[in-house]
Design an enzyme around this catalytic site. Sequence first.
Site, PDB file in Angstrom:
ATOM      1  N   GLY A 172       0.826  -1.205   0.000  1.00  0.00           N
ATOM      2  CA  GLY A 172       0.000   0.000   0.000  1.00  0.00           C
ATOM      3  C   GLY A 172       0.855   1.248   0.000  1.00  0.00           C
ATOM      4  O   GLY A 172       1.784   1.394  -0.794  1.00  0.00           O
ATOM      5  N   GLY A 407      18.949   9.822 -34.462  1.00  0.00           N
ATOM      6  CA  GLY A 407      18.555  10.568 -33.262  1.00  0.00           C
ATOM      7  C   GLY A 407      19.353  10.126 -32.056  1.00  0.00           C
ATOM      8  O   GLY A 407      19.631  10.922 -31.144  1.00  0.00           O
ATOM      9  N   ALA A 408      19.742   8.853 -32.052  1.00  0.00           N
ATOM     10  CA  ALA A 408      20.469   8.343 -30.904  1.00  0.00           C
ATOM     11  C   ALA A 408      21.824   9.030 -30.762  1.00  0.00           C
ATOM     12  O   ALA A 408      22.329   9.212 -29.652  1.00  0.00           O
ATOM     13  CB  ALA A 408      20.629   6.834 -31.027  1.00  0.00           C
TER      14      ALA A 408
HETATM   15  C1  HXC Z   1      -2.294  -2.554  11.460  1.00  0.00           C
HETATM   16  C2  HXC Z   1      -1.258  -4.430  10.732  1.00  0.00           C
HETATM   17  C3  HXC Z   1      -1.210  -3.932   9.405  1.00  0.00           C
HETATM   18  C4  HXC Z   1      -1.787  -2.659   9.183  1.00  0.00           C
HETATM   19  C5  HXC Z   1      -0.299  -5.865   9.417  1.00  0.00           C
HETATM   20  N1  HXC Z   1      -0.688  -5.631  10.679  1.00  0.00           N
HETATM   21  N2  HXC Z   1      -0.642  -4.845   8.625  1.00  0.00           N
HETATM   22  N3  HXC Z   1      -1.792  -3.750  11.745  1.00  0.00           N
HETATM   23  N4  HXC Z   1      -2.304  -1.999  10.241  1.00  0.00           N
HETATM   24  N5  HXC Z   1      -1.765  -2.095   7.981  1.00  0.00           N
HETATM   25  C6  HXC Z   1      -0.486  -6.497  11.831  1.00  0.00           C
HETATM   26  C7  HXC Z   1      -1.349  -7.744  11.780  1.00  0.00           C
HETATM   27  O1  HXC Z   1      -2.636  -7.488  12.312  1.00  0.00           O
HETATM   28  C8  HXC Z   1      -0.552  -8.681  12.652  1.00  0.00           C
HETATM   29  O2  HXC Z   1      -0.835  -8.363  14.016  1.00  0.00           O
HETATM   30  C9  HXC Z   1       0.890  -8.280  12.374  1.00  0.00           C
HETATM   31  O3  HXC Z   1       0.828  -6.969  11.828  1.00  0.00           O
HETATM   32  C10 HXC Z   1       1.557  -9.189  11.383  1.00  0.00           C
HETATM   33  O4  HXC Z   1       0.733  -9.290  10.235  1.00  0.00           O
HETATM   34  P1  HXC Z   1       0.420 -10.674   9.516  1.00  0.00           P
HETATM   35  O5  HXC Z   1      -0.688 -10.439   8.576  1.00  0.00           O
HETATM   36  O6  HXC Z   1       0.243 -11.737  10.551  1.00  0.00           O
HETATM   37  O7  HXC Z   1       1.798 -10.928   8.773  1.00  0.00           O
HETATM   38  P2  HXC Z   1       2.041 -11.584   7.355  1.00  0.00           P
HETATM   39  O8  HXC Z   1       1.258 -12.837   7.214  1.00  0.00           O
HETATM   40  O9  HXC Z   1       3.513 -11.661   7.214  1.00  0.00           O
HETATM   41  O10 HXC Z   1       1.447 -10.560   6.284  1.00  0.00           O
HETATM   42  C11 HXC Z   1       2.032  -9.277   6.123  1.00  0.00           C
HETATM   43  C12 HXC Z   1       1.125  -8.383   5.231  1.00  0.00           C
HETATM   44  C13 HXC Z   1      -0.327  -8.387   5.783  1.00  0.00           C
HETATM   45  C14 HXC Z   1       1.127  -8.930   3.804  1.00  0.00           C
HETATM   46  C15 HXC Z   1       1.771  -7.020   5.215  1.00  0.00           C
HETATM   47  O11 HXC Z   1      -0.267  -8.108   7.181  1.00  0.00           O
HETATM   48  C16 HXC Z   1      -1.173  -7.381   5.108  1.00  0.00           C
HETATM   49  O12 HXC Z   1      -1.700  -7.626   4.030  1.00  0.00           O
HETATM   50  N6  HXC Z   1      -1.349  -6.226   5.770  1.00  0.00           N
HETATM   51  C17 HXC Z   1      -2.178  -5.185   5.218  1.00  0.00           C
HETATM   52  C18 HXC Z   1      -1.504  -4.509   4.040  1.00  0.00           C
HETATM   53  C19 HXC Z   1      -2.330  -3.356   3.596  1.00  0.00           C
HETATM   54  O13 HXC Z   1      -3.261  -3.534   2.803  1.00  0.00           O
HETATM   55  N7  HXC Z   1      -2.084  -2.194   4.217  1.00  0.00           N
HETATM   56  C20 HXC Z   1      -2.862  -0.997   4.060  1.00  0.00           C
HETATM   57  C21 HXC Z   1      -2.574  -0.475   2.706  1.00  0.00           C
HETATM   58  S1  HXC Z   1      -3.426   0.989   2.400  1.00  0.00           S
HETATM   59  P3  HXC Z   1      -0.777  -9.465  15.182  1.00  0.00           P
HETATM   60  O14 HXC Z   1      -1.258  -8.725  16.388  1.00  0.00           O
HETATM   61  O15 HXC Z   1      -1.667 -10.561  14.728  1.00  0.00           O
HETATM   62  O16 HXC Z   1       0.665  -9.879  15.263  1.00  0.00           O
HETATM   63  C22 HXC Z   1      -2.297   2.143   2.645  1.00  0.00           C
HETATM   64  C23 HXC Z   1      -2.810   3.484   2.330  1.00  0.00           C
HETATM   65  C24 HXC Z   1      -1.737   4.524   2.309  1.00  0.00           C
HETATM   66  O17 HXC Z   1      -1.220   1.907   3.054  1.00  0.00           O
HETATM   67  C25 HXC Z   1      -1.961   5.381   1.119  1.00  0.00           C
HETATM   68  C26 HXC Z   1      -0.929   6.433   0.964  1.00  0.00           C
HETATM   69  C27 HXC Z   1      -0.742   6.769  -0.519  1.00  0.00           C
END
Ligand code: HXC
Length: 517
Positions: A172, A407-408
Amino acid sequence: MDVNGKIFKKFLDRRHSSDLHLEQAITKQHAKGKLSARERIELLFDRNTFEEIDEFATSAKAGSDFGKADRGFGDGVVTGFGKINGRLTFVYAQDFTVMGGSLGAIHAQKITKIMDLSMKMGAPIIGLIDSGGARIQDGVVSLAGYSDIFLRNVQASGVIPQISVIMGPAAGGAVYSPALTDFTFMTKHTSYMFVTGPNVVKEVLNEDVTTDELGGADVHARKSGVANFIFEDEENTLLGVKRLLSYFPSNNLENPAFIESTDNRFRFEEKLRDIVPDDPNKPYDVKDAIKLIVDNGRFLEVSELYAQNIVTGFARLNGKSIGIVANQPKILAGTLDIDASMKGAKFVRFCDSFNIPILTLEDVPGFLPGVNQEYGGLIKHGAKLLYAYCEATVPKVTVILRKAYGGAFCVMNSKNIGGDFSFAWPTAEIAVMGPEGAVAILYKKELAEATDPVKVKKELAAKYREEIANPYIADEKGYIDEVIDPADTRIKLIVAFEALESKHVNIPSRKHGNIPL
Ligand code: HXC
């Protein structure tokens, strides 16, 4: 316990709690084959030079208690500064063990604080990224935090070198800061980058793709060009960062560090005479030429696996840092296509921002023809490279090794677009187009009527090469400065770049140019 004792107990308790987290973090990260944020920092900085700041910063409670939240010390990011090879450098390292390294308000504040310091100090900043992106629980506050970082990335662009090192997920919002920085490193197998992950791809497009296929290190190094460097493991990734930094100044007002050369300044390199094959259509590896020219044959290639028809990277000439852009005859005959133009343009602009002189080694038959290239916008992307060279005011020297067609020729740092010195090897072919194309156009009627058109074409092509496509006409007319013995190349370049050290160009005041995007 006296008053001071109580005061110190609180201090020691906080330390203990932080150390406890550290232990847990290390165990959790190691289980995934990754290092902890502090271990990474240890590897990156010179021994005992790192100073952490905001270690005890604690994230504010969000408005809702939706989702689990770890509101312990640090808020999922370690920030600070220290020395890398003796040079002041700032860092932030995300800690995936705290809410997945996600970016909440205090986490963002810690990063922007360190970015502001690095700007004030005129020192490079490195981001070690291991993050699930915007912290979901913190809602809009996280989005605002990312925006604060993006703004600073752009303000720092061209002022201090910014390096992003992806050492876990960058999902993200986490991907946009690296995209705004100068160089991105990735570690194979444990890091990945994407705007939307495999789950979203499945939901929206019903396509199955793994994390590695969608945004792994190899994909970004070869296909998207997002990653400039990839390494097998975290230790080597961080060593790579240190090596890259050694070619840069700390900021745009300084020159790159001079490192005493152990190579011979007057090295006459006869092997360079054998680099270009006798057959003009035979490929060769331009990296062999680069290694024979630069100090001790040491060349740090940037984006090695992407758009391999152009080679970009850093080296030293008599101890001074230079950026090299070279056409690669071994791949696509060294033609310029969309990807090569963008890769070259970005590299030239970086060098220009940070006072790194540019050496161009040219062997290019032209832009790559084809429907895909034209539909993809070769015109505007090719113009990026042209724009970047025209805009660059650092010392710029070209050596034409073989082909410099059409051109290059203009684009690859010709004198008329601001190249300071242009040399050509005797094997250079400088003309509007290659012999076969020229003969086909100018002798269309004669070839159609000839009894043996292949023989006639061959004879005319040889005559064209002899009379037009050689370096001597350009030399006589001043479009190049000298035809040189390839064996003299290193010596000529050292002298040329030394002469250009005091180069100064006055640029008319403007807000900014409008590079073709
Ligand atoms: C809060 C989060 C988090 C998030 C992960 N965690 N992402 N907590 N906010 N964005 C937490 C999980 O709840 C978990 O907590 C711990 O981190 C580890 O995550 P897992 O999922 O167990 O790890 P893994 O299987 O390795 O997967 C990693 C991951 C996945 C692929 C990154 O966590 C994921 O898809 N996260 C969300 C990614 C995402 O979509 N983010 C938002 C994007 S939008 P616990 O307590 O269980 O250990 C964005 C907008 C910004 O960023 C825009 C600006 C331009």
